[in-house]
Structures are given as C-alpha cells and as structure tokens.
Design a protein around this motif. Sequence first.
Motif, short mmCIF file in Angstrom:
data_model
loop_
_atom_site.label_atom_id
_atom_site.label_comp_id
_atom_site.label_asym_id
_atom_site.label_seq_id
_atom_site.Cartn_x
_atom_site.Cartn_y
_atom_site.Cartn_z
N GLU A 138 50.25 40.11 51.50
CA GLU A 138 50.00 41.44 52.09
C GLU A 138 51.02 42.47 51.62
OE1 GLU A 138 49.26 43.50 56.49
OE2 GLU A 138 49.55 41.33 56.30
N ARG A 154 49.95 44.16 48.29
CA ARG A 154 48.67 44.84 48.14
C ARG A 154 48.90 46.33 47.93
NH1 ARG A 154 45.74 41.55 53.12
NH2 ARG A 154 45.96 39.47 52.14
N LYS A 189 42.21 43.67 41.05
CA LYS A 189 41.18 43.42 42.07
C LYS A 189 40.44 44.70 42.45
CE LYS A 189 40.49 41.27 46.60
NZ LYS A 189 41.17 40.60 47.76
N GLN A 190 41.14 45.83 42.45
CA GLN A 190 40.54 47.08 42.89
C GLN A 190 39.91 47.88 41.76
OE1 GLN A 190 42.87 49.01 46.33
NE2 GLN A 190 44.43 47.71 45.37
N SER A 194 46.69 43.04 42.36
CA SER A 194 46.04 43.92 43.32
C SER A 194 45.32 45.07 42.62
CB SER A 194 47.07 44.47 44.32
OG SER A 194 46.47 45.33 45.26
N ILE A 199 46.74 37.37 47.15
CA ILE A 199 47.76 38.42 47.06
C ILE A 199 48.47 38.56 48.40
CG2 ILE A 199 48.19 40.85 46.57
CD1 ILE A 199 45.54 40.85 44.98
N ASN A 233 51.98 40.23 41.43
CA ASN A 233 51.01 40.29 42.52
C ASN A 233 50.48 41.71 42.72
OD1 ASN A 233 50.87 37.56 43.27
ND2 ASN A 233 52.76 37.71 44.45
N GLN A 234 51.31 42.69 42.53
CA GLN A 234 50.86 44.08 42.62
C GLN A 234 49.91 44.41 41.47
OE1 GLN A 234 54.75 45.83 42.58
NE2 GLN A 234 54.87 46.00 44.83
N ASP A 280 48.33 50.13 47.78
CA ASP A 280 47.54 51.22 48.34
C ASP A 280 47.25 52.20 47.21
OD1 ASP A 280 46.49 53.40 49.66
OD2 ASP A 280 48.05 53.48 51.20
#
Length: 330
Positions: free
Chosen positions: A151, A154, A238-239, A235, A149, A231-232, A156
């Motif tokens: 940067e 990514r 992934k979280q 992210s 991913i 990609n977001q 928040d």
Amino acid sequence: MAPKILIIRFSSIGDIVLTTPVIRIAKQQVEGAEVHLVTKKVFYPVVEANSYLDKVHVLNDDLNTVIKALKEERFTHLIDLHNNLRSRKIKKALKLPTKSFTKLNIEKWLAVNFKQIHKLPNIHIVDRYLETLSEFNVKNDQKGLDYFIPEKDRVDLKKLPQTHQNGYLAWVIGGSYTTKMLPSDKVVEVLRRIEKPVVLLGGPEDAENGKLIAGKLGSNVFDACGKFNINQSASLVKQASKVLSNDTGLMHVAAAFNKPTLSFWGNTIPEFGMYPYMPQHPERSTIMQVADLRCRPCSKLGYKKCPKKHFYCMKLIDADKVVEWVSAKL
C-alpha cells in the motif's frame, strides 16, 4: 506432517515474477503447505507483499549465515528455480528431497551458435518451473503471474503531471543489456508521432537516457526513470492503459496485470520461453521483432554493444507498426 517448502530464486526482477505461479500453486494446492522463498536482498521488494509466501529469507553476501537460518526451519522439500553454485550449496547443506529447474543451457547454446531454434522446447518457462512441483500432483491454474504492490508504494496519479492524470501509456526503456534495449532515437521517432501522454519507466541506470528522450519531446512525455522504486514503477505499470517494453523485468510485471503489452526483442528471442505470460489473455501480448536475421539470437543474455556492429535487430524495428499498435483500440 504438512509440507514445508523452500523455493530458491535469487534474482532478478523478471525471473522472480515468473516464479509466482509456483509459489501460489504450492500454497493453494498442496494441502497444509508452508511456503518460503530465499532471494537476494535487493529483490526483496518484489515479493515483500506476496500473500502466498509465509516467509522470505534474504541473502546478503554471507551465504553461510543464510544456510544456518534455513537449517533451523526444518524444511521438508526444496524447490531450486535458480540452479547455480549458490543454490547447490544450499541443497548440499540442507540434504532435502529436491526438485531443480533445468536451464536448457545446451539447447540455448545450439540456438545461439548454430541457430538451431527448433531444438528449444515449445513450452513457457512458467510451465517448466511448475514441473518441479510434479510430486504434489498439482495443476497449472492458468491464473498467470502475481505481483502484489504494498500500500505504501501505490502511486497516486495526482503526483504525475496534470497531463497524465487521466490516463497514459507506459514505455519501459531500460534493460539489463544494451542489445536488449530499443535505441533511444527509435523511441523518439515513435513518440514524435504519438499524441497520447506517455510515462517513461526505468531504473536509476536509465535516468540519463530517459532525460535525453524526454528532452527531445513535448510535455506529453513524462520521464519517471529513476524517480520511483520497483514497486512504485509496478504501480505505474498497473495504472497504464498499454505498456511498451523491452525484454526486461517490468515486461513481466505488465503481464502479471494482464496489460496490453508490446514487447521489443533484440538479441534474445521469445523461443527461449520467457515471453509475456498471460494464459487467460494471450491476445494482449504482441511481440515485435525483426524476423529472419541470421545473427539472432546472438546471446541468451545480451551484450553492451552489438557484436556485429549493425544492431539491425533493434534498429530495423518498424516504427509504423509500433504507432499502429499504440493507436489501435483496446
């Protein structure tokens, strides 16, 4: 002369993610190898941060322009993981030693039309992809899939509602075909029994459905469909603590992160060899399907609507078992 390898995979998200072991192993196990990939422009974000790639060539509508650029690279080897008309044109133009991925079209046709599923080889598509590197004497490193991913993409978690900032389930509601998607009323049925925060994921084409589902539920469901790029969305996957997904691209992204994943299978079947690939953690993948339906599989791809008009393969998914999986401890 060090090998300079061109890998062809034009689309789509999941299929490109499934090529990542080939990319990594070629780069790490073939001494001095320079590894390039050619893919469609729309899918470039999927590989833009892949550190094992030396260069990505982007295909727009003009194949001849791409071929001209590829000729200038002076590759030594070509790996065709798409094997269609366009990739064959590239192979013919470059005149290189080539290994091509076999699609098993006959075996899949027999499975779809005569339900001869036993004709399908018991091997994941990743291992079939890796056979194209056989001349280099490489080995499957069993590290699974990769997803990098950038940067800038990514997410928040403070950007999510406060209710979701301390953990959530990700539910991928989209899919390339309707018959590969769990119906929205089934999703709602399950979510009404889940108190945990949930993020709905999908592309712009899923925005209407996401809004419909979230609108029937409370604040514990956040509709992210169409609000984040690929990609977001990766992210957010992934979280997540766990991922529920149809047989679609983000399912493979979840596998790349070794996330506990519950995958729903409608008109397609895991025996096609494209189930979540997590060789180091196979226990984290749970398949949810309606077994012993005579009409499955009805297609190797999918349809806009059930050809039998009953859609039992998805409508009969057991909501109790889905809730049980969600509630189980990691």
